[in-house]
Motif scaffolding. Sequence first.
Motif, PDB file in Angstrom:
ATOM      1  N   VAL A 297      37.032  30.327  38.138  1.00 35.76           N
ATOM      2  CA  VAL A 297      36.790  30.701  39.680  1.00 35.76           C
ATOM      3  C   VAL A 297      35.792  31.461  39.642  1.00 35.76           C
ATOM      4  O   VAL A 297      35.575  32.561  39.479  1.00 35.76           O
ATOM      5  N   ASP A 298      34.736  30.975  40.652  1.00 35.31           N
ATOM      6  CA  ASP A 298      33.453  31.273  40.756  1.00 35.31           C
ATOM      7  C   ASP A 298      33.066  32.083  42.015  1.00 35.31           C
ATOM      8  O   ASP A 298      33.110  31.342  43.279  1.00 35.31           O
ATOM      9  N   TRP A 299      32.539  33.141  41.897  1.00 34.81           N
ATOM     10  CA  TRP A 299      32.127  34.003  43.037  1.00 34.81           C
ATOM     11  C   TRP A 299      30.688  33.652  43.119  1.00 34.81           C
ATOM     12  O   TRP A 299      30.096  34.401  42.682  1.00 34.81           O
ATOM     13  N   HIS A 300      30.658  32.738  44.306  1.00 36.75           N
ATOM     14  CA  HIS A 300      29.224  32.159  44.146  1.00 36.75           C
ATOM     15  C   HIS A 300      28.201  32.958  44.871  1.00 36.75           C
ATOM     16  O   HIS A 300      27.974  32.766  46.189  1.00 36.75           O
ATOM     17  N   THR A 301      27.741  33.742  44.391  1.00 41.61           N
ATOM     18  CA  THR A 301      26.434  34.620  45.035  1.00 41.61           C
ATOM     19  C   THR A 301      25.294  33.950  44.926  1.00 41.61           C
ATOM     20  O   THR A 301      24.997  33.086  43.879  1.00 41.61           O
TER      21      THR A 301
ATOM     22  N   LYS B 284      46.274  31.556  30.893  1.00 42.43           N
ATOM     23  CA  LYS B 284      45.350  31.260  29.873  1.00 42.43           C
ATOM     24  C   LYS B 284      44.343  30.120  30.515  1.00 42.43           C
ATOM     25  O   LYS B 284      43.554  29.707  30.019  1.00 42.43           O
ATOM     26  N   TYR B 285      44.759  29.622  31.701  1.00 39.55           N
ATOM     27  CA  TYR B 285      43.901  28.728  32.217  1.00 39.55           C
ATOM     28  C   TYR B 285      42.700  29.175  32.939  1.00 39.55           C
ATOM     29  O   TYR B 285      41.711  28.395  33.093  1.00 39.55           O
ATOM     30  N   ILE B 286      42.678  30.551  33.539  1.00 47.57           N
ATOM     31  CA  ILE B 286      41.652  30.943  34.256  1.00 47.57           C
ATOM     32  C   ILE B 286      40.710  31.516  33.614  1.00 47.57           C
ATOM     33  O   ILE B 286      40.643  32.506  32.747  1.00 47.57           O
ATOM     34  N   ILE B 287      39.488  31.288  34.171  1.00 45.93           N
ATOM     35  CA  ILE B 287      38.068  31.969  33.826  1.00 45.93           C
ATOM     36  C   ILE B 287      37.653  32.543  34.910  1.00 45.93           C
ATOM     37  O   ILE B 287      37.484  32.001  35.820  1.00 45.93           O
ATOM     38  N   TYR B 288      36.947  33.520  34.740  1.00 43.78           N
ATOM     39  CA  TYR B 288      36.320  34.464  36.020  1.00 43.78           C
ATOM     40  C   TYR B 288      34.878  34.501  35.823  1.00 43.78           C
ATOM     41  O   TYR B 288      34.372  34.943  34.785  1.00 43.78           O
ATOM     42  N   GLU B 289      34.143  33.936  36.912  1.00 49.19           N
ATOM     43  CA  GLU B 289      32.658  33.939  36.961  1.00 49.19           C
ATOM     44  C   GLU B 289      32.278  34.967  37.897  1.00 49.19           C
ATOM     45  O   GLU B 289      32.473  34.527  39.256  1.00 49.19           O
TER      46      GLU B 289
ATOM     47  N   ASN C 271      41.488  37.229  30.138  1.00 49.12           N
ATOM     48  CA  ASN C 271      41.021  35.933  30.226  1.00 49.12           C
ATOM     49  C   ASN C 271      39.366  36.354  29.696  1.00 49.12           C
ATOM     50  O   ASN C 271      38.796  37.084  29.961  1.00 49.12           O
ATOM     51  N   ILE C 272      38.665  34.962  29.594  1.00 46.62           N
ATOM     52  CA  ILE C 272      37.331  34.870  29.584  1.00 46.62           C
ATOM     53  C   ILE C 272      36.589  35.325  30.979  1.00 46.62           C
ATOM     54  O   ILE C 272      37.142  34.721  32.103  1.00 46.62           O
ATOM     55  N   ILE C 273      35.613  36.254  30.840  1.00 43.17           N
ATOM     56  CA  ILE C 273      35.048  36.544  32.065  1.00 43.17           C
ATOM     57  C   ILE C 273      33.423  36.070  31.929  1.00 43.17           C
ATOM     58  O   ILE C 273      32.765  36.299  30.589  1.00 43.17           O
ATOM     59  N   ILE C 274      32.505  35.474  32.640  1.00 41.83           N
ATOM     60  CA  ILE C 274      31.351  34.921  32.609  1.00 41.83           C
ATOM     61  C   ILE C 274      30.561  35.826  33.725  1.00 41.83           C
ATOM     62  O   ILE C 274      30.992  35.788  34.939  1.00 41.83           O
ATOM     63  N   VAL C 275      29.451  36.391  33.384  1.00 39.72           N
ATOM     64  CA  VAL C 275      28.393  37.142  34.009  1.00 39.72           C
ATOM     65  C   VAL C 275      27.238  36.569  34.410  1.00 39.72           C
ATOM     66  O   VAL C 275      26.691  36.117  33.056  1.00 39.72           O
ATOM     67  N   GLY C 276      26.705  36.165  35.634  1.00 41.75           N
ATOM     68  CA  GLY C 276      25.438  35.794  35.873  1.00 41.75           C
ATOM     69  C   GLY C 276      24.238  36.678  35.457  1.00 41.75           C
ATOM     70  O   GLY C 276      24.746  37.816  35.151  1.00 41.75           O
TER      71      GLY C 276
ATOM     72  N   ASN D  47      35.460  39.696  25.418  1.00 41.22           N
ATOM     73  CA  ASN D  47      35.524  38.330  25.967  1.00 41.22           C
ATOM     74  C   ASN D  47      34.817  38.089  27.062  1.00 41.22           C
ATOM     75  O   ASN D  47      35.041  37.040  27.895  1.00 41.22           O
ATOM     76  N   THR D  48      33.788  38.727  27.248  1.00 35.41           N
ATOM     77  CA  THR D  48      32.705  38.324  28.354  1.00 35.41           C
ATOM     78  C   THR D  48      31.723  37.455  27.833  1.00 35.41           C
ATOM     79  O   THR D  48      31.008  37.875  26.630  1.00 35.41           O
TER      80      THR D  48
END
Length: 557
Positions: A142-146, A175-180, A220-225, A245-246
């Motif tokens: 799920v990408d918060w597209h800045t 378990k399915y969701i990854i936050y960007e 959940n896994i969290i991804i940071v730009g 988990n970042t």
Amino acid sequence: MMKKLKKRFCSIIVLIAMLFVAVPSVVAAAESNYSHLLGNSNVKKPSVGGRLQVLEKNGVKTLCDESGELIQLRGMSTHGLQWFPGIVNQNAFVTLSNDWDSNVIRLAMYVAEGGYASNSSIMQTVINGINYAIANDMYVIVDWHTLNPGDPNASVYTGAQTFFNTIADLYPNSKYIIYELCNEPNSENGGVSNDATGWAAVKSYAEPIIQSLREKGNQNIIIVGNPFWSQRPDLAADNPINDVNTMYSVHFYSGTNPVSTVDTNRDNAMSNVRYALNHGVAVFATEWGTSLATGTTGPYLGKADAWLDFLNENNISWCNFSISNKDEIASALTSSTSMDPGSDYVWSESELTTSGQYVRARIKGIYYATPEDPSTSEPTAPIDFSSGYWDFNDGTTQGFGINADSPITAVTVANENNALRITGLNTKGSNDLSENNYWANVRLSADIWGQSINIYGDTKLTMDIIAPSPANVSIAAIPQSSSHGWANPTRAIRVWTGNFTAQSDGTYKATLTISTADSPNFSTIAADASDSTVTNMILFVGSDSDDISLDNIKFIP
């Protein structure tokens, strides 16, 4: 539907023939240098991999499955859902999961650019996409597209916390969701700087959201730009977020971002990934393309192979941009192809672009027959603008040539030793060293450059002058944007023989600095938040030497 079934049957026959006849000899010839392109043993669906986690394996942090084994995610990213919502349909997600073997889909929900901030109904498109992904056994980012403005702390993005809390409440600890949390922090419109300060601004934005998600019980896994359009995970490695988990994103386009074998080149995205891995953080390539970063020109498949070989070797997960029918090289579908593949759950080869055919094969880990050897079939090497300024490291003049209105045209401009070499200046009369008569000198321009730089808030234009011996050099500059085409320089700036210092290679170098006071157009563009992007540069160059080179032409605060 029957037409598609026939095409699929024919494609199967062709593939079988290739497997039995062509693969042994062709693979050895075309892919022997890329040993990690075939196979996909770590590519597991959520039904097998379960909950994701970041663990340290052989001294490197990487993505693992619920049992602690390596897992790699490979899949597609949508384009902006405000423009291409049609990709979110059951048939497309079945096709990506079953025919393409994708185990992840990224939902690129732009916030500005007509996205969520002004059209909250896009939230339902995201929810539909999550549901389709879960139903078809794929992880979903799920990408918060800045994008523009480039600072995730900007007012247009103030809904981030509420958005992520809403998704977390709808899918608690799924378990399915990854936050960007932020797509591509960058310098656009008062955005973040390409340095530790810029990363600190991103980190200050991300930490409260991460804390809120964790307090809700979400592991959940969290991804940071990160700064410079998510090409600086190295900055995050030097100042990581305190969360196990970042992960940190890297974005690249194979035609723009060259490979690197070192971890010390801060102007190179792959080098920055190597640095991040070597300094204790995990990386996820949430967006990459086979074209230039503009989505145009290419595809550069040989260069993409080198990147994917690196990602696969290091168990770095990836999503290709984009599964859309936008009329651009980076798209996986042709512009005439429906984003709903139909109930046979397949896009035929003719419905896929070259990029789409290639990426499908790379997700599946199967052989892809390029038409010819990549070294001869790919377009001319593109401008390497991964540095964000004119560094001439791609072996070209990066757009610079003699301007059509130049009073002197007999000088020669060429790339030599990864710098812009100008010869014949003195003997051809481009030797006026006065402040005000720069008009008498050769006029260079980068109007065939095809790139752009956002200079909002910058105050200086610097460049290295390199010469075989100390020289006197005079340069005036006119940056140009789409709405600020011309304003005469106030004066030319000069460096003298005494400003040069000897270099280890026997040359001499000086740095020339032009301020906003020296170039009214520079001043105007740098102060215009609505149009602060330089699309061309004009330089008036004079010297009493016949031979000088320019390098590292950059705007700085």
